[in-house]
Design a protein around this motif. Sequence first.
Motif, PDB file in Angstrom:
ATOM      1  N   ILE A 113       0.829  -1.204   0.000  1.00 37.55           N
ATOM      2  CA  ILE A 113       0.000   0.000   0.000  1.00 37.55           C
ATOM      3  C   ILE A 113       0.857   1.245   0.000  1.00 37.55           C
ATOM      4  O   ILE A 113       0.387   2.324   0.327  1.00 37.55           O
ATOM      5  CB  ILE A 113      -0.974   0.021   1.195  1.00 37.55           C
ATOM      6  CG1 ILE A 113      -0.214   0.069   2.522  1.00 37.55           C
ATOM      7  CG2 ILE A 113      -1.892  -1.156   1.153  1.00 37.55           C
ATOM      8  CD1 ILE A 113      -1.138   0.314   3.700  1.00 37.55           C
ATOM      9  N   CYS A 114       2.135   1.105  -0.399  1.00 36.32           N
ATOM     10  CA  CYS A 114       3.022   2.259  -0.262  1.00 36.32           C
ATOM     11  C   CYS A 114       2.750   3.326  -1.298  1.00 36.32           C
ATOM     12  O   CYS A 114       3.222   4.446  -1.172  1.00 36.32           O
ATOM     13  CB  CYS A 114       4.474   1.828  -0.329  1.00 36.32           C
ATOM     14  SG  CYS A 114       4.934   1.173  -1.894  1.00 36.32           S
ATOM     15  N   LYS A 115       1.949   3.005  -2.368  1.00 38.06           N
ATOM     16  CA  LYS A 115       1.614   4.081  -3.301  1.00 38.06           C
ATOM     17  C   LYS A 115       0.575   5.003  -2.685  1.00 38.06           C
ATOM     18  O   LYS A 115       0.431   6.150  -3.069  1.00 38.06           O
ATOM     19  CB  LYS A 115       1.050   3.493  -4.600  1.00 38.06           C
ATOM     20  CG  LYS A 115       1.955   2.512  -5.293  1.00 38.06           C
ATOM     21  CD  LYS A 115       3.081   3.241  -5.999  1.00 38.06           C
ATOM     22  CE  LYS A 115       3.878   2.343  -6.916  1.00 38.06           C
ATOM     23  NZ  LYS A 115       4.677   1.352  -6.219  1.00 38.06           N
ATOM     24  N   ILE A 116      -0.193   4.487  -1.695  1.00 43.56           N
ATOM     25  CA  ILE A 116      -1.214   5.302  -1.047  1.00 43.56           C
ATOM     26  C   ILE A 116      -0.628   5.951   0.206  1.00 43.56           C
ATOM     27  O   ILE A 116      -0.805   7.132   0.467  1.00 43.56           O
ATOM     28  CB  ILE A 116      -2.430   4.434  -0.664  1.00 43.56           C
ATOM     29  CG1 ILE A 116      -2.820   3.548  -1.835  1.00 43.56           C
ATOM     30  CG2 ILE A 116      -3.593   5.304  -0.246  1.00 43.56           C
ATOM     31  CD1 ILE A 116      -3.869   2.544  -1.507  1.00 43.56           C
ATOM     32  N   TYR A 117       0.062   5.161   1.043  1.00 42.57           N
ATOM     33  CA  TYR A 117       0.706   5.673   2.241  1.00 42.57           C
ATOM     34  C   TYR A 117       2.195   5.410   2.088  1.00 42.57           C
ATOM     35  O   TYR A 117       2.640   4.285   2.293  1.00 42.57           O
ATOM     36  CB  TYR A 117       0.193   4.930   3.483  1.00 42.57           C
ATOM     37  CG  TYR A 117      -1.175   5.329   3.942  1.00 42.57           C
ATOM     38  CD1 TYR A 117      -2.279   4.560   3.668  1.00 42.57           C
ATOM     39  CD2 TYR A 117      -1.357   6.510   4.669  1.00 42.57           C
ATOM     40  CE1 TYR A 117      -3.529   4.932   4.101  1.00 42.57           C
ATOM     41  CE2 TYR A 117      -2.596   6.888   5.118  1.00 42.57           C
ATOM     42  CZ  TYR A 117      -3.679   6.096   4.827  1.00 42.57           C
ATOM     43  OH  TYR A 117      -4.924   6.466   5.259  1.00 42.57           O
TER      44      TYR A 117
ATOM     45  N   TYR B  12       4.816   5.848   3.861  1.00 41.29           N
ATOM     46  CA  TYR B  12       5.634   5.377   4.962  1.00 41.29           C
ATOM     47  C   TYR B  12       5.286   3.958   5.383  1.00 41.29           C
ATOM     48  O   TYR B  12       5.810   3.469   6.368  1.00 41.29           O
ATOM     49  CB  TYR B  12       5.519   6.321   6.169  1.00 41.29           C
ATOM     50  CG  TYR B  12       4.123   6.675   6.565  1.00 41.29           C
ATOM     51  CD1 TYR B  12       3.457   7.717   5.946  1.00 41.29           C
ATOM     52  CD2 TYR B  12       3.464   5.990   7.564  1.00 41.29           C
ATOM     53  CE1 TYR B  12       2.166   8.061   6.315  1.00 41.29           C
ATOM     54  CE2 TYR B  12       2.190   6.325   7.946  1.00 41.29           C
ATOM     55  CZ  TYR B  12       1.545   7.362   7.314  1.00 41.29           C
ATOM     56  OH  TYR B  12       0.280   7.704   7.665  1.00 41.29           O
ATOM     57  N   ALA B  13       4.410   3.285   4.601  1.00 36.45           N
ATOM     58  CA  ALA B  13       4.109   1.894   4.930  1.00 36.45           C
ATOM     59  C   ALA B  13       5.272   0.962   4.590  1.00 36.45           C
ATOM     60  O   ALA B  13       5.264  -0.198   4.986  1.00 36.45           O
ATOM     61  CB  ALA B  13       2.865   1.438   4.174  1.00 36.45           C
ATOM     62  N   ILE B  14       6.300   1.484   3.864  1.00 35.06           N
ATOM     63  CA  ILE B  14       7.369   0.578   3.431  1.00 35.06           C
ATOM     64  C   ILE B  14       8.104  -0.019   4.620  1.00 35.06           C
ATOM     65  O   ILE B  14       8.556  -1.165   4.563  1.00 35.06           O
ATOM     66  CB  ILE B  14       8.376   1.299   2.513  1.00 35.06           C
ATOM     67  CG1 ILE B  14       8.892   2.585   3.144  1.00 35.06           C
ATOM     68  CG2 ILE B  14       7.773   1.591   1.179  1.00 35.06           C
ATOM     69  CD1 ILE B  14       9.946   3.248   2.303  1.00 35.06           C
TER      70      ILE B  14
ATOM     71  N   ALA C 264       3.470  16.751   8.136  1.00 38.37           N
ATOM     72  CA  ALA C 264       3.450  15.911   9.327  1.00 38.37           C
ATOM     73  C   ALA C 264       2.287  14.936   9.273  1.00 38.37           C
ATOM     74  O   ALA C 264       2.408  13.774   9.647  1.00 38.37           O
ATOM     75  CB  ALA C 264       3.358  16.783  10.579  1.00 38.37           C
ATOM     76  N   HIS C 265       1.127  15.384   8.766  1.00 35.64           N
ATOM     77  CA  HIS C 265      -0.015  14.484   8.688  1.00 35.64           C
ATOM     78  C   HIS C 265       0.184  13.436   7.614  1.00 35.64           C
ATOM     79  O   HIS C 265      -0.108  12.264   7.813  1.00 35.64           O
ATOM     80  CB  HIS C 265      -1.278  15.305   8.394  1.00 35.64           C
ATOM     81  CG  HIS C 265      -2.486  14.451   8.247  1.00 35.64           C
ATOM     82  ND1 HIS C 265      -3.202  13.974   9.314  1.00 35.64           N
ATOM     83  CD2 HIS C 265      -3.090  13.939   7.152  1.00 35.64           C
ATOM     84  CE1 HIS C 265      -4.204  13.232   8.881  1.00 35.64           C
ATOM     85  NE2 HIS C 265      -4.167  13.198   7.571  1.00 35.64           N
ATOM     86  N   ASP C 266       0.754  13.838   6.449  1.00 37.70           N
ATOM     87  CA  ASP C 266       0.909  12.883   5.356  1.00 37.70           C
ATOM     88  C   ASP C 266       1.956  11.833   5.664  1.00 37.70           C
ATOM     89  O   ASP C 266       1.917  10.746   5.109  1.00 37.70           O
ATOM     90  CB  ASP C 266       1.324  13.623   4.073  1.00 37.70           C
ATOM     91  CG  ASP C 266       0.181  14.386   3.477  1.00 37.70           C
ATOM     92  OD1 ASP C 266       0.434  15.328   2.725  1.00 37.70           O
ATOM     93  OD2 ASP C 266      -0.965  14.015   3.769  1.00 37.70           O
ATOM     94  N   LEU C 267       2.928  12.180   6.505  1.00 35.06           N
ATOM     95  CA  LEU C 267       3.981  11.221   6.778  1.00 35.06           C
ATOM     96  C   LEU C 267       3.761  10.467   8.081  1.00 35.06           C
ATOM     97  O   LEU C 267       4.560   9.633   8.444  1.00 35.06           O
ATOM     98  CB  LEU C 267       5.333  11.935   6.833  1.00 35.06           C
ATOM     99  CG  LEU C 267       5.783  12.462   5.487  1.00 35.06           C
ATOM    100  CD1 LEU C 267       6.938  13.407   5.649  1.00 35.06           C
ATOM    101  CD2 LEU C 267       6.213  11.315   4.607  1.00 35.06           C
TER     102      LEU C 267
ATOM    103  N   ALA D 232       7.300   5.411  13.936  1.00 34.74           N
ATOM    104  CA  ALA D 232       6.450   6.248  13.095  1.00 34.74           C
ATOM    105  C   ALA D 232       7.105   7.577  12.774  1.00 34.74           C
ATOM    106  O   ALA D 232       6.698   8.242  11.830  1.00 34.74           O
ATOM    107  CB  ALA D 232       5.116   6.505  13.794  1.00 34.74           C
ATOM    108  N   ASN D 233       8.120   7.995  13.551  1.00 34.12           N
ATOM    109  CA  ASN D 233       8.731   9.298  13.314  1.00 34.12           C
ATOM    110  C   ASN D 233       9.925   9.238  12.396  1.00 34.12           C
ATOM    111  O   ASN D 233      10.478  10.274  12.060  1.00 34.12           O
ATOM    112  CB  ASN D 233       9.173   9.918  14.648  1.00 34.12           C
ATOM    113  CG  ASN D 233       8.034  10.604  15.345  1.00 34.12           C
ATOM    114  OD1 ASN D 233       7.057  10.953  14.698  1.00 34.12           O
ATOM    115  ND2 ASN D 233       8.155  10.795  16.638  1.00 34.12           N
ATOM    116  N   ILE D 234      10.385   8.047  11.998  1.00 35.59           N
ATOM    117  CA  ILE D 234      11.568   7.984  11.130  1.00 35.59           C
ATOM    118  C   ILE D 234      11.274   8.502   9.720  1.00 35.59           C
ATOM    119  O   ILE D 234      12.105   9.244   9.177  1.00 35.59           O
ATOM    120  CB  ILE D 234      12.166   6.564  11.115  1.00 35.59           C
ATOM    121  CG1 ILE D 234      12.826   6.290  12.456  1.00 35.59           C
ATOM    122  CG2 ILE D 234      13.199   6.429  10.033  1.00 35.59           C
ATOM    123  CD1 ILE D 234      13.615   5.035  12.508  1.00 35.59           C
ATOM    124  N   PRO D 235      10.157   8.194   9.054  1.00 38.24           N
ATOM    125  CA  PRO D 235       9.921   8.789   7.721  1.00 38.24           C
ATOM    126  C   PRO D 235       9.886  10.322   7.717  1.00 38.24           C
ATOM    127  O   PRO D 235      10.516  10.934   6.854  1.00 38.24           O
ATOM    128  CB  PRO D 235       8.594   8.182   7.294  1.00 38.24           C
ATOM    129  CG  PRO D 235       8.497   6.917   8.032  1.00 38.24           C
ATOM    130  CD  PRO D 235       9.172   7.149   9.342  1.00 38.24           C
TER     131      PRO D 235
END
Lengths: 158, 152, 359
Positions: free
Chosen positions: A75-79, A81-83, C208-211, C326-329
């Motif tokens: 789902i990494c194309k949508i989110y 940071y899911a990678i 911040a919300h998108d990541l 969750a904060n690394i990206p």
Amino acid sequence: MCKVLNPEPIQETIALDKLLFEVMKKKEAGLRLSQICVSYINEKYELSYSFADDESFQYTVLRVVIDLYEEVPSICKIYPYAIFYENEIAELYDVNVEMIDLDFHGKFYRIEKEAPMLPEGALEKKAQEEAEAKKRAEAAAEPAPEAQTEEENKGGNN
Amino acid sequence: MNIKRSPWLLHYDGSSCNGCDIEVLASLTPVYDAERLGVENTGDPMQADILLITGGINTQNAPVVKQLYDQMPRPKVVVAVGICACTGGVFKETYNILGGADKVIPVDIYVPGCAARPQSIIDGIIQARELFQQRSDEHDALMRSQKGAANV
Amino acid sequence: MGKKSVVPFGPQHPVLPEPIHLDLVIEDEIISEAIPNIGFIHRGLEGLVEKKDFNEMVYIAERTCGICSFGHGLGYVEAIEHVMNIEVPARARYLRTIWAELGRMHSHLLWLGLAADAFGFESLFYESWRIRERILDLHELTCGSRLIFSVNKVGGVIRDIPADKLAYIKDQILIVEKEVKNIEKTFLGDYSVQTRSKGIGLLTKEEAHDLGAVGPFARASGITADLRTTGYAAYGELDFEPVISNDGDCYARLDVRIRELYQSIDLIRQAIDKIPEGELEAKAIGFPKGEYFMRIEQPRGEAVYYVKGNGTKILDRMRIRTPTFANIPPLCETLKGADYADVGPLVVSIDPCISCTER
């Protein structure tokens, strides 16, 4: 007294082919991906995708139950940071996740043991099930050429 | 040569939970003050005399610890701080931990505890200082005897 | 257009207390990309769930991290209590709140010291840690140990804090408050600290919300999300507002954490005034059967605890998702375009706890 917001968490079980559509709906609603988790229960994988709403503190969990050899789309194309979560489940449990943007190929934590969280004998079982599934897929694709040669024979006899 | 009055420390964290690292740093702060013994926390392995290792060793950081040990010049002393660096601790039975620090490098002093208290860590540093002076004296004697043999 | 070179950062570095490796692709001293490479602290403690029963897993969960250790024990125990439908008595909930807020104070003071050290301000580092020792003395007075103290159990707590010790805690945190006011003048008012933190590492609210940023890192960019609002332990009966800032740079993160220190002092005072008499634990009968996702607010952000039981004393699965994961990206995103000399303060400003991340 501060206002306490504690809604009941929602859990939905969906099929694997609906996964991308449901995740897209969550992105449309503005939710944040909280975590992706996998468990090995009764010789199947149970994936849990959790989404959190930061305004109402509502927590939603999408549950997908798959066989060991099935392929899961990333789902990494949508989110994006899911990678990290997907690399982790691919390394610890050997889940077949496809099309990850930044794929570490099992070297995310660089653990020596292959799929360390699976119990003994599970990897061999998975290889076995994968071979059987491939054989079944090939057998389902074969009958068409045989029917064609039968018709030619009939046409030749007449 | 009286060099035990200013041994320099290098602190490295193997696979530890951070508790012992924080206590090592707390021993150097004003309340427990190991700096009155002349120690200084340096970040450079090539200038360090005493290595403080915390946490167990896993397959990923075994080569890193070995390289740090090799980069330190002789004479040197290794102190294993915390029960995870001594034997592996609670995590001995996991799939990724090989054991304590002595699986990779020779350890001289073991300081147990979870998390090791600053009083025990300072005791370990004092004993390491004595051992460091002893090793330095032996090294000096060796250099003198080699020079003496060359002169003959 | 300069030549690109790759500089390795870590695992052993004077500014890093823990091993993490970043490959920084730099071009003329400006960073264009940061590729993380982790795995040095991975102990695989989730695999221990097959060998220890669910009561002993509290000790394993607590040793995930030495700084946020009480929070991990609390989250795990609350998840099991939800699965087993145990109602924790009120006094135990208030005691857990007091210990959790003391843990938050010691973690923020520790971080303030490390941030000062990253700027090169070593005497401020020593001063922050000197103030922190008073909090650790309070830990030792009430639980017997300074960092990892196992007072949580399934159903309640195992030790009580009598009334005279509660009064002593109130006096001590008054002294801590005066001392924090002293160092706040230096942290927020000093010219050299301001030059090294204002405008560095900017993260806007949308990014911040998108990541997926969480915790004080997200609150410094304007996102108002504080999980203590969900009312676990005794937070539902205490009065507080989430601390936010709208600037999104390193200076805003300093500001948010210092104001959270004052908020924690206020919460401890409220809890000590309102604590009721009563039992310390509820009996836990039977074994956990079912699953639950529990979220708590650690000093670094939102931590998720997932447990799944099958009716025996060995759990099926325990998973901890810690806030630094969750904060690394967002960290990799703020490093793009940053100056090479700012890498140390930037990495420290997200409050990384790598041992939590890799478990």
